[in-house]
Scaffold this motif. Structure first.
Motif, mmCIF file in Angstrom:
data_model
loop_
_atom_site.group_PDB
_atom_site.id
_atom_site.type_symbol
_atom_site.label_atom_id
_atom_site.label_comp_id
_atom_site.label_asym_id
_atom_site.label_seq_id
_atom_site.Cartn_x
_atom_site.Cartn_y
_atom_site.Cartn_z
ATOM 1 N N LEU A 82 0.827 -1.209 0.000
ATOM 2 C CA LEU A 82 0.000 0.000 0.000
ATOM 3 C C LEU A 82 0.862 1.260 0.000
ATOM 4 O O LEU A 82 0.539 2.244 -0.675
ATOM 5 N N ALA A 83 1.965 1.221 0.743
ATOM 6 C CA ALA A 83 2.863 2.373 0.776
ATOM 7 C C ALA A 83 3.473 2.625 -0.601
ATOM 8 O O ALA A 83 3.582 3.778 -1.048
ATOM 9 N N VAL A 88 3.761 5.715 -5.688
ATOM 10 C CA VAL A 88 3.667 5.801 -7.149
ATOM 11 C C VAL A 88 2.623 6.844 -7.538
ATOM 12 O O VAL A 88 2.836 7.660 -8.446
ATOM 13 N N ARG A 89 1.494 6.833 -6.849
ATOM 14 C CA ARG A 89 0.439 7.822 -7.130
ATOM 15 C C ARG A 89 0.952 9.246 -6.900
ATOM 16 O O ARG A 89 0.696 10.155 -7.690
ATOM 17 N N GLU A 90 1.670 9.419 -5.792
ATOM 18 C CA GLU A 90 2.150 10.759 -5.436
ATOM 19 C C GLU A 90 3.191 11.256 -6.435
ATOM 20 O O GLU A 90 3.186 12.428 -6.830
ATOM 21 N N LEU A 91 4.089 10.364 -6.865
ATOM 22 C CA LEU A 91 5.186 10.770 -7.738
ATOM 23 C C LEU A 91 4.787 10.834 -9.211
ATOM 24 O O LEU A 91 5.239 11.727 -9.940
ATOM 25 N N GLY A 96 0.829 6.956 -14.024
ATOM 26 C CA GLY A 96 2.013 6.166 -13.697
ATOM 27 C C GLY A 96 1.644 4.839 -13.057
ATOM 28 O O GLY A 96 2.256 3.805 -13.352
ATOM 29 N N LEU A 97 0.631 4.860 -12.183
ATOM 30 C CA LEU A 97 0.182 3.619 -11.554
ATOM 31 C C LEU A 97 -0.389 2.667 -12.602
ATOM 32 O O LEU A 97 -0.136 1.456 -12.561
ATOM 33 N N GLN A 98 -1.133 3.212 -13.564
ATOM 34 C CA GLN A 98 -1.696 2.365 -14.613
ATOM 35 C C GLN A 98 -0.594 1.750 -15.473
ATOM 36 O O GLN A 98 -0.701 0.592 -15.904
#
Length: 210
Positions: A82-83, A88-91, A96-98
């Protein structure tokens, strides 16, 4: 909870579904004694049963952990997963997550395709896929429903934390199954919707079922 019940939960966690007789041998107790512990755990919602066809004789009853039982086993990997997803979402944002999910999908599909390509019959492809998924921790099994139709059952989800955070992981796996099995695949049970397990109804395409 007594020590024997704790040992049963740990055995089912580490070795997967087992019969009462198999557990009795490992615990050095009678089959009746093992069943008493199992029924107690079942009343607490920690184990459930399913029947599996054997090569000879009647089907055997197997015992497995429920989703509730997973709470007895702390999972620091879930926190780490989860971290990482949050980072990844934040950066890199949702895009990017997709991209990360797409890369995982391509790698998984390539691996499954290599294993299934030489198997002409859908039933054989399903059996091999269940073996591969079990090796990844999904406790998978195949149940024939009718000629040309099966149920692929996954009794455990090792990526549940990631899937709960981003359901695109689940949509990705569904797409992989459809392409690798070359069949109609519909999800019929879903852990994230409150089910005990994930299950997929697999139906042969007309050309293969003919």
């Amino acid at each position: 909870m007594n020590a024997s019940s704790e040992k049963i939960l740990r055995l089912l966690k580490t070795r997967g579904a087992m019969t009462a007789q198999q557990l009795a041998v490992l615990l050095n107790m009678t089959s009746m004694g093992a069943r008493q512990h199992l029924h107690h755990l079942q009343n607490e919602g920690l184990v459930s049963t399913f029947d599996r066809k054997e090569k000879v004789g009647r089907p055997s009853r197997y015992w497995q952990l429920t989703t509730t039982a997973q709470q007895h086993f702390p999972d620091r990997h879930a926190d780490l997963t989860l971290a990482l997803i949050d980072n990844v979402r934040e950066l890199f944002g949702e895009e990017g997550l997709q991209q990360l999910i797409d890369k995982r999908e391509r790698e998984a599909e390539a691996n499954y395709s290599r294993e299934l390509a030489a198997l002409p019959e859908l039933g054989a492809r399903l059996a091999r896929l269940a073996e591969l998924r079990s090796g990844e921790g999904y406790m998978a099994e195949v149940i024939e429903q009718s000629p040309g139709q099966w149920l692929l059952v996954e009794n455990h989800c090792p990526i549940c934390a990631a899937a709960a955070s981003c359901r695109n992981f689940c949509r990705s796996e569904l797409a992989i199954f459809r392409r690798c099995l070359r069949a109609r695949v519909e999800r019929s049970e879903y852990i994230l919707d409150g089910a005990r397990r994930c299950a997929y109804l697999i139906t042969a395409l007309p050309a293969e079922s003919a």
